[in-house]
Design a protein around this motif. Sequence first.
Motif, PDB file in Angstrom:
ATOM      1  N   VAL A 149       2.575   2.598  -9.283  1.00  0.00           N
ATOM      2  CA  VAL A 149       1.226   2.457  -8.728  1.00  0.00           C
ATOM      3  C   VAL A 149       0.558   1.199  -9.279  1.00  0.00           C
ATOM      4  N   MET A 150       0.687   0.977 -10.589  1.00  0.00           N
ATOM      5  CA  MET A 150       0.072  -0.212 -11.178  1.00  0.00           C
ATOM      6  C   MET A 150       0.726  -1.484 -10.650  1.00  0.00           C
ATOM      7  N   ALA A 151       2.051  -1.457 -10.482  1.00  0.00           N
ATOM      8  CA  ALA A 151       2.763  -2.651 -10.002  1.00  0.00           C
ATOM      9  C   ALA A 151       2.358  -2.996  -8.577  1.00  0.00           C
ATOM     10  N   SER A 152       2.020  -1.991  -7.781  1.00  0.00           N
ATOM     11  CA  SER A 152       1.604  -2.248  -6.399  1.00  0.00           C
ATOM     12  C   SER A 152       0.199  -2.811  -6.322  1.00  0.00           C
ATOM     13  N   GLY A 153      -0.635  -2.469  -7.319  1.00  0.00           N
ATOM     14  CA  GLY A 153      -2.023  -2.906  -7.297  1.00  0.00           C
ATOM     15  C   GLY A 153      -2.825  -2.297  -6.170  1.00  0.00           C
ATOM     16  N   SER A 154      -2.360  -1.170  -5.639  1.00  0.00           N
ATOM     17  CA  SER A 154      -3.026  -0.529  -4.505  1.00  0.00           C
ATOM     18  C   SER A 154      -4.228   0.286  -4.973  1.00  0.00           C
ATOM     19  N   ARG A 155      -5.420  -0.162  -4.612  1.00  0.00           N
ATOM     20  CA  ARG A 155      -6.624   0.568  -5.012  1.00  0.00           C
ATOM     21  C   ARG A 155      -6.760   1.879  -4.252  1.00  0.00           C
ATOM     22  N   GLY A 156      -6.219   1.922  -3.025  1.00  0.00           N
ATOM     23  CA  GLY A 156      -6.324   3.132  -2.223  1.00  0.00           C
ATOM     24  C   GLY A 156      -5.613   4.320  -2.844  1.00  0.00           C
ATOM     25  N   ILE A 163       0.825  -1.209   0.000  1.00  0.00           N
ATOM     26  CA  ILE A 163       0.000   0.000   0.000  1.00  0.00           C
ATOM     27  C   ILE A 163       0.858   1.257   0.000  1.00  0.00           C
ATOM     28  N   HIS A 164       1.855   1.309   0.885  1.00  0.00           N
ATOM     29  CA  HIS A 164       2.708   2.496   0.943  1.00  0.00           C
ATOM     30  C   HIS A 164       3.554   2.639  -0.313  1.00  0.00           C
ATOM     31  N   PHE A 165       3.956   1.539  -0.906  1.00  0.00           N
ATOM     32  CA  PHE A 165       4.730   1.592  -2.149  1.00  0.00           C
ATOM     33  C   PHE A 165       3.915   2.298  -3.235  1.00  0.00           C
ATOM     34  N   GLY A 166       2.650   1.921  -3.374  1.00  0.00           N
ATOM     35  CA  GLY A 166       1.807   2.569  -4.380  1.00  0.00           C
ATOM     36  C   GLY A 166       1.478   4.007  -4.032  1.00  0.00           C
ATOM     37  N   ASN A 167       1.148   4.252  -2.763  1.00  0.00           N
ATOM     38  CA  ASN A 167       0.767   5.609  -2.347  1.00  0.00           C
ATOM     39  C   ASN A 167       1.906   6.607  -2.532  1.00  0.00           C
ATOM     40  N   ILE A 168       3.073   6.248  -2.024  1.00  0.00           N
ATOM     41  CA  ILE A 168       4.215   7.163  -2.108  1.00  0.00           C
ATOM     42  C   ILE A 168       4.669   7.308  -3.553  1.00  0.00           C
ATOM     43  N   GLY A 169       4.575   6.221  -4.322  1.00  0.00           N
ATOM     44  CA  GLY A 169       4.910   6.310  -5.740  1.00  0.00           C
ATOM     45  C   GLY A 169       4.013   7.299  -6.464  1.00  0.00           C
ATOM     46  N   LEU A 170       2.723   7.325  -6.103  1.00  0.00           N
ATOM     47  CA  LEU A 170       1.803   8.284  -6.711  1.00  0.00           C
ATOM     48  C   LEU A 170       2.196   9.713  -6.363  1.00  0.00           C
ATOM     49  N   VAL A 171       2.533   9.962  -5.105  1.00  0.00           N
ATOM     50  CA  VAL A 171       2.915  11.316  -4.687  1.00  0.00           C
ATOM     51  C   VAL A 171       4.161  11.785  -5.445  1.00  0.00           C
ATOM     52  N   PHE A 172       5.120  10.900  -5.642  1.00  0.00           N
ATOM     53  CA  PHE A 172       6.300  11.260  -6.419  1.00  0.00           C
ATOM     54  C   PHE A 172       5.897  11.689  -7.833  1.00  0.00           C
ATOM     55  N   GLY A 173       4.959  10.978  -8.423  1.00  0.00           N
ATOM     56  CA  GLY A 173       4.508  11.354  -9.760  1.00  0.00           C
ATOM     57  C   GLY A 173       3.840  12.712  -9.788  1.00  0.00           C
ATOM     58  N   LEU A 174       3.040  13.009  -8.778  1.00  0.00           N
ATOM     59  CA  LEU A 174       2.399  14.326  -8.689  1.00  0.00           C
ATOM     60  C   LEU A 174       3.445  15.424  -8.548  1.00  0.00           C
ATOM     61  N   PHE A 175       4.496  15.145  -7.792  1.00  0.00           N
ATOM     62  CA  PHE A 175       5.585  16.116  -7.658  1.00  0.00           C
ATOM     63  C   PHE A 175       6.256  16.353  -9.010  1.00  0.00           C
ATOM     64  N   CYS A 176       6.415  15.296  -9.800  1.00  0.00           N
ATOM     65  CA  CYS A 176       7.038  15.447 -11.117  1.00  0.00           C
ATOM     66  C   CYS A 176       6.169  16.300 -12.042  1.00  0.00           C
ATOM     67  N   ILE A 177       4.834  16.130 -11.935  1.00  0.00           N
ATOM     68  CA  ILE A 177       3.944  16.978 -12.741  1.00  0.00           C
ATOM     69  C   ILE A 177       4.097  18.435 -12.320  1.00  0.00           C
ATOM     70  N   ALA A 178       4.114  18.686 -11.021  1.00  0.00           N
ATOM     71  CA  ALA A 178       4.293  20.059 -10.525  1.00  0.00           C
ATOM     72  C   ALA A 178       5.653  20.603 -10.935  1.00  0.00           C
ATOM     73  N   GLY A 179       6.660  19.737 -10.977  1.00  0.00           N
ATOM     74  CA  GLY A 179       8.004  20.175 -11.340  1.00  0.00           C
ATOM     75  C   GLY A 179       8.108  20.728 -12.739  1.00  0.00           C
ATOM     76  N   MET A 180       7.148  20.370 -13.602  1.00  0.00           N
ATOM     77  CA  MET A 180       7.148  20.916 -14.960  1.00  0.00           C
ATOM     78  C   MET A 180       7.089  22.440 -14.930  1.00  0.00           C
ATOM     79  N   LEU A 181       6.368  22.982 -13.954  1.00  0.00           N
ATOM     80  CA  LEU A 181       6.309  24.445 -13.825  1.00  0.00           C
ATOM     81  C   LEU A 181       7.678  25.023 -13.525  1.00  0.00           C
ATOM     82  N   TRP A 182       8.352  24.429 -12.548  1.00  0.00           N
ATOM     83  CA  TRP A 182       9.685  24.909 -12.174  1.00  0.00           C
ATOM     84  C   TRP A 182      10.659  24.776 -13.338  1.00  0.00           C
ATOM     85  N   ALA A 183      10.480  23.722 -14.135  1.00  0.00           N
ATOM     86  CA  ALA A 183      11.373  23.509 -15.278  1.00  0.00           C
ATOM     87  C   ALA A 183      11.349  24.705 -16.228  1.00  0.00           C
TER      88      ALA A 183
END
Length: 411
Positions: free
Chosen positions: A188-195, A143-163
Amino acid sequence: MKTTLLPILASSGVFLYFSLMFAIPSGYSYGAMTLLLSGVYFMVRHPFPTLTGEDKAIIFSLLAVFLWSVLAVWLHNDSPKPLDQTSRLIMAIPIMLMLLAMPPRLPLLWASVVIGVVLSNGIAAWQLHWLGDDRASGFLNIIHFGNIGLVFGLFCIAGMLWAGTQGRYATHWRVAFLIGVLASIYTVMASGSRGSWLAIPPVLLVFLYAFMHRRNIKHAAMGLAGLVIAVGVVFSIPETGVQERYDLAVTEVDKYMATKYVGKDAAVSSVGARLEVWRTAFILIPQRPLLGWSHKDSRAELERLVAEKKVDPYMLEMANTHNNYLEVLLFQGVIGLGLLLAMYLLPFWYFCKRLRSPDLPVKALALCGSSLLASYFMFGMSQVILGRNNGIIFFVLTMVIVWACMRNAES
């Protein structure tokens, strides 16, 4: 240790924290410990730093949650084991104070996020295709693997602005962030975490608020359409496992609603067990709403309910309520729940105030902070996300890092 060394340690600690998050066992702890020791030294040298009202409110909210957890343990004569988690909130305070005065270099912050999530793919691929695991968990848990992986991806999307502020290197950074986003999706897909997917609707609202206005409504609509298409593609490809997990959840909900099915023998319904433990919590909570139950008394009451066949016997095997808010309400009462919500909502509001900042670095970091808090708020709906060290450390340490970076970007 010379004070001039602290900025180096601040940047190094943040880099290690994000880049090693998935790569090795307790990977986050190396950067976290570097930051904690540096923060304590900073507080010894600078015991009365200058703080804004917002800084103080965040610090007080962390203190309040910790102190109430201590009081709840004392009042209920419970084991102090839960304080191992809430103590992490206190440990984040000296780190925040140091980073406000000596912020990490933003290129190192962003680079470590990309590196961290890319490395998570290597771990996921190894576990799925070499070890033969059904779902990737990294060195955290599924669960934490998928959750934290998602947050990292959101940070990368936000980072496009800084770029966009990086001149001739802007394209290089955008490519790196795009790789990070793709890596996040795979994690996220590899973790299979629905949460993890529960966080997408509120995070989407955060991004829409940040970007949508009359002048760019067409672009925002196109971006939203692109997201819907991407989600549809991921959902429709059988190899991703997303549709299979979704269908299973729907089936388990229907089965529970029809027959209160939780499990039989070793076959346990994940969703059914959650729904039953939530129903059980709603039986217990109204009996002691103000201060909550002690663990000993709640166990005795649970055994009575099982003996009277009012709840499923599997509830005796459940480690917790699988809902952060019900867990706090059950054992710390409405006061504990109120303090927990304040710890979420105060910094969330402060980050959201900057979502339309014309300063792109500030806006990017505000997106990171608000996305983190919105995600964690939703993660807590289906699990006790702050009940494990890796869950609470990632939440509070990431929040204070992003907060300190954003405040310094403003000034």
